[in-house]
Design an enzyme around this catalytic site. Structure first.
Site, PDB file in Angstrom:
ATOM      1  N   ARG A   8       0.834  -1.211   0.000  1.00  0.00           N
ATOM      2  CA  ARG A   8       0.000   0.000   0.000  1.00  0.00           C
ATOM      3  C   ARG A   8       0.867   1.259   0.000  1.00  0.00           C
ATOM      4  O   ARG A   8       0.533   2.247  -0.656  1.00  0.00           O
ATOM      5  CB  ARG A   8      -0.962  -0.015   1.191  1.00  0.00           C
ATOM      6  N   LYS A  30      -2.676   6.503   1.343  1.00  0.00           N
ATOM      7  CA  LYS A  30      -2.603   6.906   2.756  1.00  0.00           C
ATOM      8  C   LYS A  30      -1.676   8.117   2.836  1.00  0.00           C
ATOM      9  O   LYS A  30      -0.489   8.001   3.160  1.00  0.00           O
ATOM     10  CB  LYS A  30      -2.100   5.733   3.590  1.00  0.00           C
ATOM     11  N   GLU A  77     -16.409   5.966   4.658  1.00  0.00           N
ATOM     12  CA  GLU A  77     -15.483   5.599   5.727  1.00  0.00           C
ATOM     13  C   GLU A  77     -16.046   6.020   7.077  1.00  0.00           C
ATOM     14  O   GLU A  77     -16.888   6.912   7.158  1.00  0.00           O
ATOM     15  CB  GLU A  77     -14.149   6.342   5.544  1.00  0.00           C
TER      16      GLU A  77
HETATM   17  C1  PLP Z   1      -8.976   6.481   6.297  1.00  0.00           C
HETATM   18  C2  PLP Z   1      -8.706   5.097   6.763  1.00  0.00           C
HETATM   19  N1  PLP Z   1      -9.544   4.116   6.417  1.00  0.00           N
HETATM   20  C3  PLP Z   1      -9.346   2.837   6.804  1.00  0.00           C
HETATM   21  C4  PLP Z   1      -8.258   2.484   7.601  1.00  0.00           C
HETATM   22  C5  PLP Z   1      -8.059   1.065   7.992  1.00  0.00           C
HETATM   23  O1  PLP Z   1      -7.015   0.497   7.254  1.00  0.00           O
HETATM   24  P1  PLP Z   1      -6.181  -0.718   7.822  1.00  0.00           P
HETATM   25  O2  PLP Z   1      -7.124  -1.802   8.141  1.00  0.00           O
HETATM   26  O3  PLP Z   1      -5.255  -1.096   6.725  1.00  0.00           O
HETATM   27  O4  PLP Z   1      -5.472  -0.211   9.020  1.00  0.00           O
HETATM   28  C6  PLP Z   1      -7.369   3.481   8.014  1.00  0.00           C
HETATM   29  C7  PLP Z   1      -6.243   3.143   8.879  1.00  0.00           C
HETATM   30  O5  PLP Z   1      -5.196   2.824   8.396  1.00  0.00           O
HETATM   31  C8  PLP Z   1      -7.578   4.812   7.581  1.00  0.00           C
HETATM   32  O6  PLP Z   1      -6.739   5.781   7.946  1.00  0.00           O
END
Ligand code: PLP
Length: 343
Positions: free
Chosen positions: A85, A187, A223
């Site tokens: 990612r 991210k 989200e």
């Molecule tokens: C905006 C957002 N959505 C979803 C997630 C969840 O992602 P993950 O399960 O990879 O931590 C995160 C955290 O990383 C996030 O910052």
């Protein structure tokens, strides 16, 4: 800031706060290549006032955890997915990719060097790991930076939402965090800067965080703060939104797999309309930091829709939580390739 002292920490009552641990990993990119990286005790980064990350937000990060098992081993959950990612985020922001195998190796070095800070099994605490890639070189025009820093630091944490596995309430936001063809899938810092005001508004109104709706029509759930949404339908289908502006959550994709293969649920990545919440008997927020946080109620247009209950956790959510955390802490057999031990 004083260096953290592992002997003074209350492992059962960790919050979600920065701590300055003894070691982090740092590598520099210049003259078109990554230089040799390594561990350092210095928790500050020397930056030019014209560093591109400071002005134009050329920076991306990851969030992952190390877990202590009952037999005192330390393990990582799908670190290769975080490496992949970060590669995608780097490409979106025109940054050099930090090689994926070196990413996992750097994370392991940091965890091993700070092993005293991985909370004991049974406390619920974990070591949160923050890999970060920034355009550190100086330029004043809107261009990609000539130099980059990749760093990985860590700190012990407890639960992200107050209460952990107790349901919390959320409210929908009028703001968007990201556009469909923007950077929602990456991210990157800008998405989070855009979420500070809506998040603060939600907190002031007494909610744990806000739910973002689709940036086109504001009709579909995207989200839940910095976590993905899932709902369990009345006929036992695990449903989670699909949209180009959602961060592809590693926890969400893991839960989709576990729901199907371990719990025998149906699964669906699709549209979740805010005016059709009645289809769900349970709902939750999922992510590395949030783990699984049951959504008690969701407020929209002044009305609170309660899912399973505002104080009790639904049975499917509980089963998913036990399966996921069992794998992460090493008490439930992991699907092949999900766990990497740090030794
Ligand atoms: C905006 C957002 N959505 C979803 C997630 C969840 O992602 P993950 O399960 O990879 O931590 C995160 C955290 O990383 C996030 O910052």
């Amino acid at each position: 800031m004083a260096k953290a002292d592992a002997s003074k920490l209350d492992w059962n009552n960790l919050g979600f706060e920065y701590m300055d641990l003894p070691y982090r990993y740092t590598a520099h990119w210049k003259d078109g290549a990554w230089q040799d990286g390594g561990l350092t005790e210095n928790s500050t980064l020397p930056l030019s006032e014209a560093a591109v990350v400071l002005h134009y937000g050329q920076g991306a990060f990851e969030g992952m955890k190390a877990y202590r098992t009952p037999d005192n081993k330390i393990q990582l959950f799908r670190p290769d997915r975080n490496a992949a990612r970060l590669k995608n985020s780097a490409e979106r922001l025109l940054m050099p990719v930090f090689p994926e195998d070196k990413f996992v190796d750097a994370v392991k070095q940091v965890v091993k060097a700070n092993a005293d800070f991985v909370p004991p099994y049974g406390t619920g605490g974990t070591l949160y790991i923050r890999p970060l890639l920034i355009g550190s070189g100086a330029t004043i025009g809107v261009h990609a930076a000539p130099e980059y820093i990749f760093t990985v630091f860590a700190m012990p944490v407890g639960s992200y939402f107050k209460g952990g596995m107790t349901p919390v309430n959320f409210t929908t936001s009028q703001y968007d965090r990201a556009a469909h063809k923007g950077t929602g899938q990456s991210k990157v810092g800008g998405n989070y800067a855009a979420s500070l005001l809506p998040g603060d508004n939600a907190h002031k109104d007494g909610f744990a965080d806000c739910v973002y709706l689709d940036p086109v029509n504001h009709q579909k759930i995207e989200e839940v703060g910095s976590a993905n949404f899932f709902g369990i339908t009345k006929d036992n289908v695990f449903v989670t939104p699909k949209s180009p502006s959602i961060l592809p959550s590693i926890t969400k994709y893991s839960l989709l797999w576990l729901a199907e293969h371990r719990l025998g649920l149906g699964t669906e990545e699709g549209d979740v309309y805010i005016d059709q919440l009645d289809r769900f008997k349970e709902a939750g927020a999922c992510g590395t930091a949030a783990v699984i946080s049951p959504i008690g109620g969701l407020e929209h247009n002044g009305k609170l829709h309660v899912f399973y209950g505002e104080t009790e956790v639904g049975p499917v959510t509980k089963k998913l939580y036990d399966e996921l955390t069992g794998i992460q802490f090493g008490t439930v057999e992991a699907p092949e390739g999900w766990i990497q031990v740090v030794d």
